[in-house]
Design a protein around this motif. Structure first.
Motif, PDB file in Angstrom:
ATOM      1  N   ASN A 277       0.948  -1.109   0.014  1.00  0.00           N
ATOM      2  CA  ASN A 277       0.020   0.083  -0.005  1.00  0.00           C
ATOM      3  C   ASN A 277       0.915   1.267  -0.091  1.00  0.00           C
ATOM      4  OD1 ASN A 277      -2.387  -1.310   0.069  1.00  0.00           O
ATOM      5  ND2 ASN A 277      -3.251  -0.688   1.719  1.00  0.00           N
ATOM      6  N   SER A 278       1.896   1.149   0.630  1.00  0.00           N
ATOM      7  CA  SER A 278       2.589   2.459   0.858  1.00  0.00           C
ATOM      8  C   SER A 278       3.430   2.741  -0.668  1.00  0.00           C
ATOM      9  CB  SER A 278       4.123   2.152   1.704  1.00  0.00           C
ATOM     10  OG  SER A 278       3.653   1.921   3.081  1.00  0.00           O
ATOM     11  N   GLU A 279       3.651   1.794  -1.510  1.00  0.00           N
ATOM     12  CA  GLU A 279       4.482   2.054  -2.723  1.00  0.00           C
ATOM     13  C   GLU A 279       3.162   2.718  -3.558  1.00  0.00           C
ATOM     14  OE1 GLU A 279       5.514  -2.076  -2.067  1.00  0.00           O
ATOM     15  OE2 GLU A 279       5.028  -0.681  -0.732  1.00  0.00           O
ATOM     16  N   LYS A 280       1.882   2.083  -3.602  1.00  0.00           N
ATOM     17  CA  LYS A 280       0.799   2.602  -4.331  1.00  0.00           C
ATOM     18  C   LYS A 280       0.732   4.161  -4.086  1.00  0.00           C
ATOM     19  CE  LYS A 280      -1.296  -1.942  -4.875  1.00  0.00           C
ATOM     20  NZ  LYS A 280      -2.447  -2.825  -4.599  1.00  0.00           N
ATOM     21  N   THR A 281       0.490   4.224  -2.551  1.00  0.00           N
ATOM     22  CA  THR A 281       0.257   5.604  -2.308  1.00  0.00           C
ATOM     23  C   THR A 281       1.110   6.384  -2.793  1.00  0.00           C
ATOM     24  OG1 THR A 281      -0.745   4.933  -0.312  1.00  0.00           O
ATOM     25  CG2 THR A 281      -0.169   7.102  -0.156  1.00  0.00           C
ATOM     26  N   MET A 282       2.575   6.467  -2.527  1.00  0.00           N
ATOM     27  CA  MET A 282       3.515   7.198  -3.138  1.00  0.00           C
ATOM     28  C   MET A 282       3.391   7.384  -4.651  1.00  0.00           C
ATOM     29  SD  MET A 282       6.536   8.769  -2.302  1.00  0.00           S
ATOM     30  CE  MET A 282       7.238   7.686  -0.864  1.00  0.00           C
ATOM     31  N   LYS A 283       3.044   6.423  -5.321  1.00  0.00           N
ATOM     32  CA  LYS A 283       2.756   6.311  -6.789  1.00  0.00           C
ATOM     33  C   LYS A 283       1.680   7.407  -7.165  1.00  0.00           C
ATOM     34  CE  LYS A 283       2.715   3.686 -10.982  1.00  0.00           C
ATOM     35  NZ  LYS A 283       2.910   2.197 -11.574  1.00  0.00           N
ATOM     36  N   THR A 284       0.503   6.919  -6.114  1.00  0.00           N
ATOM     37  CA  THR A 284      -0.511   8.019  -6.393  1.00  0.00           C
ATOM     38  C   THR A 284      -0.089   9.545  -6.257  1.00  0.00           C
ATOM     39  OG1 THR A 284      -2.080   6.011  -6.060  1.00  0.00           O
ATOM     40  CG2 THR A 284      -3.016   8.267  -5.810  1.00  0.00           C
ATOM     41  N   LEU A 285       0.345   9.693  -5.380  1.00  0.00           N
ATOM     42  CA  LEU A 285       0.791  11.036  -4.878  1.00  0.00           C
ATOM     43  C   LEU A 285       1.439  11.885  -6.033  1.00  0.00           C
ATOM     44  CD1 LEU A 285       1.390  13.593  -2.923  1.00  0.00           C
ATOM     45  CD2 LEU A 285       3.303  12.201  -2.121  1.00  0.00           C
ATOM     46  N   PHE A 286       2.448  11.185  -6.602  1.00  0.00           N
ATOM     47  CA  PHE A 286       3.312  11.849  -7.821  1.00  0.00           C
ATOM     48  C   PHE A 286       2.143  12.114  -9.018  1.00  0.00           C
ATOM     49  CE2 PHE A 286       6.929  11.063  -5.208  1.00  0.00           C
ATOM     50  CZ  PHE A 286       7.730  11.904  -5.635  1.00  0.00           C
ATOM     51  N   ALA A 287       1.463  10.949  -9.130  1.00  0.00           N
ATOM     52  CA  ALA A 287       0.523  10.993 -10.014  1.00  0.00           C
ATOM     53  C   ALA A 287      -0.523  12.382 -10.320  1.00  0.00           C
ATOM     54  CB  ALA A 287      -0.210   9.615 -10.338  1.00  0.00           C
ATOM     55  N   VAL A 288      -1.129  12.329  -8.930  1.00  0.00           N
ATOM     56  CA  VAL A 288      -2.136  13.499  -8.639  1.00  0.00           C
ATOM     57  C   VAL A 288      -1.209  14.872  -8.600  1.00  0.00           C
ATOM     58  CG1 VAL A 288      -3.578  14.337  -6.780  1.00  0.00           C
ATOM     59  CG2 VAL A 288      -3.515  12.353  -7.282  1.00  0.00           C
ATOM     60  N   ALA A 289      -0.240  14.857  -8.280  1.00  0.00           N
ATOM     61  CA  ALA A 289       0.646  16.223  -8.316  1.00  0.00           C
ATOM     62  C   ALA A 289       0.892  16.456  -9.761  1.00  0.00           C
ATOM     63  CB  ALA A 289       1.893  15.890  -7.533  1.00  0.00           C
ATOM     64  N   ARG A 290       1.332  15.559 -10.626  1.00  0.00           N
ATOM     65  CA  ARG A 290       1.447  15.814 -11.924  1.00  0.00           C
ATOM     66  C   ARG A 290       0.255  16.534 -12.592  1.00  0.00           C
ATOM     67  NH1 ARG A 290       3.891  10.408 -11.801  1.00  0.00           N
ATOM     68  NH2 ARG A 290       6.173  10.560 -11.197  1.00  0.00           N
ATOM     69  N   CYS A 291      -0.885  15.851 -12.380  1.00  0.00           N
ATOM     70  CA  CYS A 291      -2.224  16.148 -13.051  1.00  0.00           C
ATOM     71  C   CYS A 291      -2.438  17.718 -12.569  1.00  0.00           C
ATOM     72  CB  CYS A 291      -3.182  15.330 -12.577  1.00  0.00           C
ATOM     73  SG  CYS A 291      -2.976  13.422 -13.537  1.00  0.00           S
ATOM     74  N   LEU A 292      -2.131  17.886 -11.374  1.00  0.00           N
ATOM     75  CA  LEU A 292      -2.552  19.333 -10.829  1.00  0.00           C
ATOM     76  C   LEU A 292      -1.303  20.409 -10.937  1.00  0.00           C
ATOM     77  CD1 LEU A 292      -4.851  18.079  -7.733  1.00  0.00           C
ATOM     78  CD2 LEU A 292      -5.441  18.890  -9.947  1.00  0.00           C
TER      79      LEU A 292
END
Length: 224
Positions: free
Chosen positions: A29-44
């Motif tokens: 879960n930690s890796e997924k959360t990290m990956k999601t964080l960067f993905a959302v940051a790129r989108c915004l």
């Protein structure tokens, strides 16, 4: 405060991250959360990812650490390396720590700018005192604030805030026996003597040995 200031000036989306935000008891879960964080940051984007106490997340790797911690660090490094791609333009990562010597070497190298925020100088300490007393009833003159700023050498911004809070309590202590019945306007203003008394109890939270370690690290790895 620096992270918020940068995000505000750049009109960027601000992500404030701590270790509890990313870590999970479930494997993967930690890796997924990290990956999601960067993905959302790129989108915004433009975005600022601010990681408080980054050493708690990205301390030096060792044989004794849990596999999930190692995998999360690997995912962070992988995402951080992606910042050089065109799709990641407008993304800034800021980390703060009081233990820079515990950062993993690979993480330290990826932070291109490593800035040491030293203890505030006299002028800054005086300005902090003025800001803390801005909405308080006090009779301190500019010269008295200079005296207090001179005597708070080695105090951090947090120490200055604690000092002002302690000094502000002295007028209440004088009327403690009749505090319930007294009117607010009858409480005397904060004076210089209150600060001089508080200086006997509120001490700097950092020792000179601690500051010397930071200076040595900054001389070795700092950007300026």
């Amino acid at each position: 405060m620096i992270g918020k200031c940068i995000a505000s000036q750049a009109k960027a989306t601000f992500f404030s991250i701590t270790s509890s935000t990313l870590t999970s008891k479930w494997v993967g879960n930690s890796e997924k959360t990290m990956k999601t964080l960067f993905a959302v940051a790129r989108c915004l984007s433009p975005s600022v990812i601010f990681i408080d106490e980054v050493d708690s997340l990205l301390k030096s790797r060792s044989d004794s650490e849990h596999e999930s911690e190692r995998r999360m660090k690997t995912e962070f490094l992988s995402q951080f390396d992606g910042l050089s791609n065109n799709s990641n333009d407008g993304l800034l990562v800021i980390g703060t720590t009081n233990r820079p010597q515990e950062l993993d070497d690979a993480v330290r190298r990826r932070f291109s700018a490593r800035l040491y925020i030293s203890m505030p100088e006299k002028a800054a300490r005086k300005n902090m005192i003025e800001n803390n007393l801005e909405h308080e009833n006090h009779v301190l003159t500019s010269e008295e604030m200079d005296i207090i700023a001179e005597r708070t050498e080695g105090y951090s911004g947090s120490d200055i805030k604690s000092l002002c809070g302690d000094a502000a309590m002295h007028p209440f202590k004088d009327v403690m026996d009749r505090l319930i019945d007294i009117d607010k306007k009858d409480i005397r203003p904060i004076c210089c003597n209150d600060f001089l008394l508080s200086l006997n109890t509120v001490k700097p939270s950092f020792s000179m040995d601690d500051l010397k370690q930071y200076d040595e690290w900054n001389n070795k790895y700092g950007s300026c």
